[in-house]
Design a protein around this motif. Structure first.
Motif, PDB file in Angstrom:
ATOM      1  N   THR A   1       0.836  -1.194   0.000  1.00 23.73           N
ATOM      2  CA  THR A   1       0.000   0.000   0.000  1.00 23.73           C
ATOM      3  C   THR A   1       0.879   1.256   0.000  1.00 23.73           C
ATOM      4  O   THR A   1       2.090   1.186   0.223  1.00 23.73           O
ATOM      5  N   ILE A   2       0.236   2.385  -0.242  1.00 33.22           N
ATOM      6  CA  ILE A   2       0.968   3.649  -0.208  1.00 33.22           C
ATOM      7  C   ILE A   2       1.550   3.880   1.177  1.00 33.22           C
ATOM      8  O   ILE A   2       2.700   4.315   1.325  1.00 33.22           O
ATOM      9  N   GLY A   3       0.780   3.566   2.197  1.00 36.12           N
ATOM     10  CA  GLY A   3       1.262   3.736   3.578  1.00 36.12           C
ATOM     11  C   GLY A   3       2.464   2.864   3.879  1.00 36.12           C
ATOM     12  O   GLY A   3       3.415   3.304   4.541  1.00 36.12           O
ATOM     13  N   GLN A   4       2.444   1.603   3.429  1.00 36.05           N
ATOM     14  CA  GLN A   4       3.567   0.698   3.693  1.00 36.05           C
ATOM     15  C   GLN A   4       4.837   1.177   2.979  1.00 36.05           C
ATOM     16  O   GLN A   4       5.931   1.143   3.553  1.00 36.05           O
ATOM     17  N   SER A   5       4.693   1.621   1.729  1.00 27.81           N
ATOM     18  CA  SER A   5       5.857   2.132   1.000  1.00 27.81           C
ATOM     19  C   SER A   5       6.422   3.378   1.670  1.00 27.81           C
ATOM     20  O   SER A   5       7.645   3.540   1.802  1.00 27.81           O
ATOM     21  N   THR A   6       5.525   4.260   2.111  1.00 28.52           N
ATOM     22  CA  THR A   6       5.973   5.485   2.772  1.00 28.52           C
ATOM     23  C   THR A   6       6.663   5.182   4.088  1.00 28.52           C
ATOM     24  O   THR A   6       7.689   5.779   4.423  1.00 28.52           O
ATOM     25  N   ARG A   7       6.108   4.244   4.853  1.00 23.02           N
ATOM     26  CA  ARG A   7       6.725   3.879   6.141  1.00 23.02           C
ATOM     27  C   ARG A   7       8.109   3.279   5.930  1.00 23.02           C
ATOM     28  O   ARG A   7       9.011   3.480   6.747  1.00 23.02           O
ATOM     29  N   MET A   8       8.292   2.540   4.844  1.00 20.99           N
ATOM     30  CA  MET A   8       9.629   2.006   4.543  1.00 20.99           C
ATOM     31  C   MET A   8      10.619   3.146   4.318  1.00 20.99           C
ATOM     32  O   MET A   8      11.737   3.137   4.852  1.00 20.99           O
ATOM     33  N   LEU A   9      10.197   4.147   3.534  1.00 22.29           N
ATOM     34  CA  LEU A   9      11.086   5.285   3.271  1.00 22.29           C
ATOM     35  C   LEU A   9      11.367   6.071   4.547  1.00 22.29           C
ATOM     36  O   LEU A   9      12.501   6.503   4.789  1.00 22.29           O
ATOM     37  N   VAL A  10      10.350   6.242   5.375  1.00 26.59           N
ATOM     38  CA  VAL A  10      10.537   6.960   6.646  1.00 26.59           C
ATOM     39  C   VAL A  10      11.466   6.180   7.562  1.00 26.59           C
ATOM     40  O   VAL A  10      12.310   6.770   8.257  1.00 26.59           O
ATOM     41  N   ALA A  11      11.355   4.856   7.554  1.00 27.80           N
ATOM     42  CA  ALA A  11      12.256   4.037   8.375  1.00 27.80           C
ATOM     43  C   ALA A  11      13.701   4.191   7.909  1.00 27.80           C
ATOM     44  O   ALA A  11      14.631   4.280   8.729  1.00 27.80           O
ATOM     45  N   GLU A  12      13.926   4.259   6.597  1.00 23.10           N
ATOM     46  CA  GLU A  12      15.279   4.465   6.085  1.00 23.10           C
ATOM     47  C   GLU A  12      15.829   5.825   6.532  1.00 23.10           C
ATOM     48  O   GLU A  12      16.981   5.927   6.970  1.00 23.10           O
TER      49      GLU A  12
END
Length: 441
Positions: A361-372
Motif C-alpha cells: 500500500t501507499i502507507g507501507q511504501s511510505t513507512r519504509m522510506l521513513v524508516a530508512e
C-alpha cells in the motif's frame, strides 16, 4: 561535448533543479557577504566598523564556499544516480570517463551561470539585511551607507560558478568511472574509495587541529571563535565524507535490531540499506553537515554566554556572529537536504511501482522510506554531535576551564530535533507523493 551537455540539460530539466537551487542559495549567501565586505572597504565607512565588516564576511564567506562545493559534489552524485542507464549507454558507445565528467561539468557550468544572475541580485538584499541587523544590535555604528558596488558581488558569483563546476567534475568521478558492464569488484571499490577516505581523514585532522589552537588564544579574543568555527565546518565535512563507512557500521548494529524487533516496513528498510546503502547516503551526508556545524556553533555561543556571566567573554558581538552564522548555514543546508531527499526518493518511483504491483500500500511504501530516513537521522545525530563536541572541547576549556562545558544539552537537543524533523517531514511528504504516483503508473 558542449552540445551534448546542452541537450542533456533540456532532456533532464527536472534533474538539474536541485543543483540550480544549491548554486542559487550559495550565490545569494556569498554575494551577500561580498557586498558586506565591499561596504567595509568603502572610504566612507568609519574605522571602528571596518574591521567587523571586512573580517566577518571573509571568515563566513570561506565557510560558505567550502560548504557549497561539498553540497554540489553530493547533489551531482545524487542526480547521476538517476541517469545510470544514460551514462552506461554513453560508455558503451565509446565515451571515456573523462568525457562523461566533462559533460557533467559543462552542464553544471551552464546551470550555475543561469542561477547566478538572480542569486547576485538577491545577494544585494541579504547584504543590506546583514548590515542593518548588525547596526541595530550595536555591533557597528551604522552611520555609513551600504556600498556593495558591482565588482565584489559579481566576482563572488563567478567564484561560485567555478567552484560548482569543479565540484561537479569531482562529484561525477564515481559514476563516470563505473564499468558499463557488470559491477566493480571489492578491490576496485576499495581503491575508488581511497581518495575520499584520505580527504575525510585530512579534514578531520585539520579541523581538530584548528580547534586546538584556541587553547593558545586570549579568552577575551575573537580569534578563539575564529579558530573553532572553521574547525566545526571541517570536522563536519570530514565526518560526512565517511557516510558510507557509517552506514556499514550501522548495518552491523542498528539495522540488526530493526530486523529482529521492527515491523515489516522497518525490516524492508533494513534490507534495502544493506543491499543499496547509496540510496540513503545523501541524507546521512547532509544531516551530519547540518548537525555538526549548527550544534558546534550554538554550543560555542552557549559557552560564551557562560563566560560572559562569569565576568569574561565578548558578549553581544559573538552572539550576533554565531547566531547569524547558524541561521545562514542552516538555511542553506536545509535547502540542500530537502532537495537531495526529494530527488533521491523520486528516483525510486520504479521500485515503489513494483512494490505496489505485489500488494504494498501507499502507507507501507511510505513507512519504509521513513524508516530508512530514521536510520540515517540516528547515524547523523550520533556522528554530528560527537564531532561537534570534540571540536568545542578546547574552546570550553579556554572559556570556562572545564571540558564538561562542551556538553551543552539544550543546543545539541534542539539541533538534533530540527534536523530530524526536517528530514522525516520531507521524506513523509515526498514519499507519499511518489508512492501515490507509482501506484497510479
Amino acid at each position: 561535448m558542449i552540445r551534448l551537455a546542452l541537450l542533456s540539460i533540456a532532456r533532464h530539466r527536472a534533474g538539474v533543479v536541485p543543483t540550480a537551487l544549491v548554486v542559487l542559495v550559495g550565490v545569494i549567501l556569498l554575494s551577500g557577504m561580498a557586498g558586506v565586505m565591499a561596504t567595509g572597504l568603502a572610504p566612507s565607512t568609519p574605522d571602528d566598523d571596518r574591521a567587523f565588516l571586512v573580517q566577518f564576511p571573509a571568515i563566513l564567506g570561506s565557510w560558505i564556499l567550502g560548504i557549497v562545493v561539498f553540497a554540489v559534489i553530493s547533489t551531482v552524485g545524487v542526480a547521476l544516480g538517476g541517469r545510470t542507464d544514460e551514462i552506461r549507454g554513453l560508455r558503451l558507445i565509446g565515451a571515456t570517463p573523462g568525457q562523461v565528467r566533462r559533460m557533467v561539468a559543462v552542464e553544471t557550468l551552464v546551470v550555475s551561470a543561469v542561477a547566478t544572475i538572480p542569486g547576485v541580485l538577491l545577494g544585494y538584499g541579504l547584504g543590506a539585511g546583514i548590515v542593518a541587523m548588525t547596526a541595530s544590535t550595536g555591533v557597528i555604528s551604522g552611520t555609513a551607507p551600504l556600498a556593495p558596488g558591482v565588482l565584489f558581488p559579481v566576482v563572488a558569483g563567478v567564484i561560485v560558478i567555478i567552484a560548482a563546476t569543479v565540484g561537479a567534475f569531482v562529484g561525477s568521478r564515481e559514476a563516470a568511472g563505473r564499468s558499463p558492464v557488470g559491477e566493480p569488484s571489492a578491490v576496485k571499490r576499495a581503491r575508488a574509495a581511497r581518495p575520499r577516505r584520505i580527504t575525510a581523514a585530512v579534514l578531520l585532522a585539520v579541523g581538530l587541529g584548528s580547534s586546538m589552537t584556541a587553547l593558545a588564544m586570549d579568552p577575551d579574543s575573537v580569534y578563539a571563535t575564529a579558530a573553532t568555527g572553521p574547525g566545526c565546518v571541517l570536522v563536519a565535512i570530514g565526518a560526512a565524507l565517511f557516510a558510507p563507512e557509517l552506514l556499514h557500521l550501522a548495518d552491523r548494529t542498528l539495522i540488526v535490531v530493526l530486523r529482529k524487533f521492527g515491523g515489516p516496513s522497518a525490516r524492508l528498510a533494513a534490507t534495502n540499506l544493506r543491499i543499496a546503502p547509496a540510496r540513503i547516503r545523501p541524507a546521512v551526508t547532509f544531516l551530519i553537515l547540518f548537525i555538526g556545524v549548527a550544534a558546534g556553533t550554538l554550543s560555542m555561543q552557549a559557552i560564551e554566554n557562560q563566560a560572559a556571566a562569569s565576568g569574561s567573554g565578548i558578549g553581544q558581538l559573538m552572539a550576533t556572529i554565531n547566531y547569524l552564522v547558524v541561521f545562514l548555514i542552516a538555511a542553506f543546508m536545509s535547502i540542500a537536504l530537502i532537495n537531495n531527499l526529494v530527488a533521491s526518493i523520486r528516483q525510486r518511483q520504479g521500485e515503489l511501482s513494483v512494490m505496489s504491483s505485489v500488494g504494498a500500500t501507499i502507507g507501507q511504501s511510505t513507512r519504509m522510506l521513513v524508516a530508512e530516513t530514521t536510520i540515517a537521522t540516528i547515524i547523523a545525530i550520533v556522528a554530528g554531535l560527537i564531532g561537534s563536541i570534540a571540536v568545542v572541547i578546547p574552546f570550553a576549556i579556554l572559556k570556562t576551564g572545564s571540558a564538561t562545558a562542551a556538553f551543552q544539552g539544550i543546543p545539541l537537543l534542539a539541533v538534533a530535533l530540527v534536523a530530524g524533523g526536517i528530514a522525516l517531514l520531507t521524506t513523509l511528504a515526498s514519499g507519499t507523493t511518489t508512492a501515490r504516483a507509482a501506484r497510479m503508473a
